[in-house]
Design an enzyme around this catalytic site. Sequence first.
Site, short mmCIF file in Angstrom:
data_model
loop_
_atom_site.label_atom_id
_atom_site.label_comp_id
_atom_site.label_asym_id
_atom_site.label_seq_id
_atom_site.Cartn_x
_atom_site.Cartn_y
_atom_site.Cartn_z
N LYS A 130 25.87 -1.91 -5.20
CA LYS A 130 26.68 -3.03 -4.75
C LYS A 130 27.88 -2.50 -3.97
CE LYS A 130 25.82 -6.73 -8.10
NZ LYS A 130 26.45 -7.62 -9.10
N GLU A 181 19.99 -8.62 -8.66
CA GLU A 181 20.58 -9.59 -9.58
C GLU A 181 19.99 -10.99 -9.46
OE1 GLU A 181 24.77 -9.08 -10.40
OE2 GLU A 181 24.95 -11.16 -11.04
N GLU A 231 34.21 -0.72 -19.77
CA GLU A 231 32.87 -0.89 -19.18
C GLU A 231 31.84 -0.05 -19.96
OE1 GLU A 231 32.30 -3.05 -16.63
OE2 GLU A 231 34.23 -3.28 -15.59
N ARG A 259 20.10 -8.32 -14.42
CA ARG A 259 21.31 -7.60 -14.00
C ARG A 259 22.57 -8.40 -14.32
NH1 ARG A 259 22.29 -3.90 -8.52
NH2 ARG A 259 24.41 -3.29 -9.09
N ARG A 316 23.79 0.29 11.84
CA ARG A 316 22.76 -0.41 11.06
C ARG A 316 22.36 0.35 9.80
NH1 ARG A 316 21.12 -1.47 16.33
NH2 ARG A 316 21.81 -3.56 16.90
N HIS A 355 41.48 -4.67 -14.20
CA HIS A 355 40.13 -5.20 -14.34
C HIS A 355 39.50 -4.88 -15.71
CE1 HIS A 355 36.05 -6.41 -13.36
NE2 HIS A 355 35.63 -5.21 -13.71
ZN ZN Z 1 33.69 -4.63 -14.24
#
Ligand code: ZN
Length: 360
Positions: A139, A233, A181, A237, A117, A262
């Site tokens: 995330k 988000e 990024e 965000r 948990r 990516h």
């Molecule tokens: Zn990205």
Amino acid sequence: MSEIVKVGLGARSYDIHVGRGLLAQAGDLLKPFARGTVPVVTDENVARIHLAALSNSGLDVKPIVLAPGEGTKSFTGLEKLSSELLRSGVDRGGLIVALGGGVIGDLTGFAAGILKRGIAFAQIPTTLLAQVDSSVGGKTAINTAEGKNLVGLFHQPRIVIADIDVLSTLPKRELLCGYAEVLKYGALGDRAFFEWLEANGAKALGGDAGAMVHAVAHSCRMKAAIVERDERETGERALLNLGHTFGHALEAATGFSDRLLHGEGVAIGMALAFRLSVRLGLCPGQDAERFVRHLKAIGLPSSITDIPGERASADALIAHMAHDKKAKDGRLRFILVRAIGEAFETDAVPVEALRTVLSS
Ligand code: ZN
Ligand code: ADP
């Protein structure tokens, strides 16, 4: 040459350490959070080059080495990692360490979030992309047949250690992907940072450690500020998705293969967001041109035609966008720009304009 960026999330607050030689200090940095056995999850490539630095950390390190690549970020990978972690002897009050790129960080964070948990975890990101993006903000996720990152949870790390020295062993293409990024932060909210990158980005990528520490720390600072205001988000965000609606569609259209990584998809996606914004009369043309000029100067792709192989049709790309998890109430949502450094979210994009930009 080291900076600490604070992520202020009340009881879930943590520090991001950015600097040189931090891997060698990781034992001291992790000690306040560690108890007993410390599983260190990594992949074969990273283990070969960087794991030894942690083995001498004074912690009771238990390496768990996984296969590199996106395939590891799956239910099968999660099942395998979960049993290794449960057998490692780490208890609920212990610490799990993720040492690697986004794949390792996302998978390990998810496993840490659900095992017993919730077990605390630390991020030691070893790609530029992970240092400026995926290791910060909590995330975590795995991929399924239905799409990428659709199964996961928010689980903030207790500490992030971004040693920019480890970037020297990263393939150039991966480094550039992370830079996309970095550039995103300038494009979405900080024109002065974009201008700094125009002047110093090539230097940072070329091995100037001082410039790279600044680029990483500033990116983390911007992401931290956004995450502090909107951890889950529900609003702001979403600006971090600049270039990503387009980018994901391009990645999907190229089968998530090495035709398009990516960060490359994000670079082209940002250029498309600028072009669409200009087309809709929202952004001056010279800002779009200036942004694209920097992408080209640095060696990133800026157009769909830069992708090798057969070109996806505009309609195929729009269909992929409609499947994106960020589509709300059936309407496509886009992050567009009013200028370099001023992004905003909208669902008011006429499909003809979209089609024109995707065909150009
Ligand atoms: Zn990205
Ligand atoms: P990302 O952070 O871009 O999502 P991955 O976790 O898939 O990426 O890592 C990209 C590739 O780079 C993987 O093959 C990984 O093993 C390798 N890698 C990660 N960090 C380093 C590093 N510091 N030096 C060399 N290779 C690395």
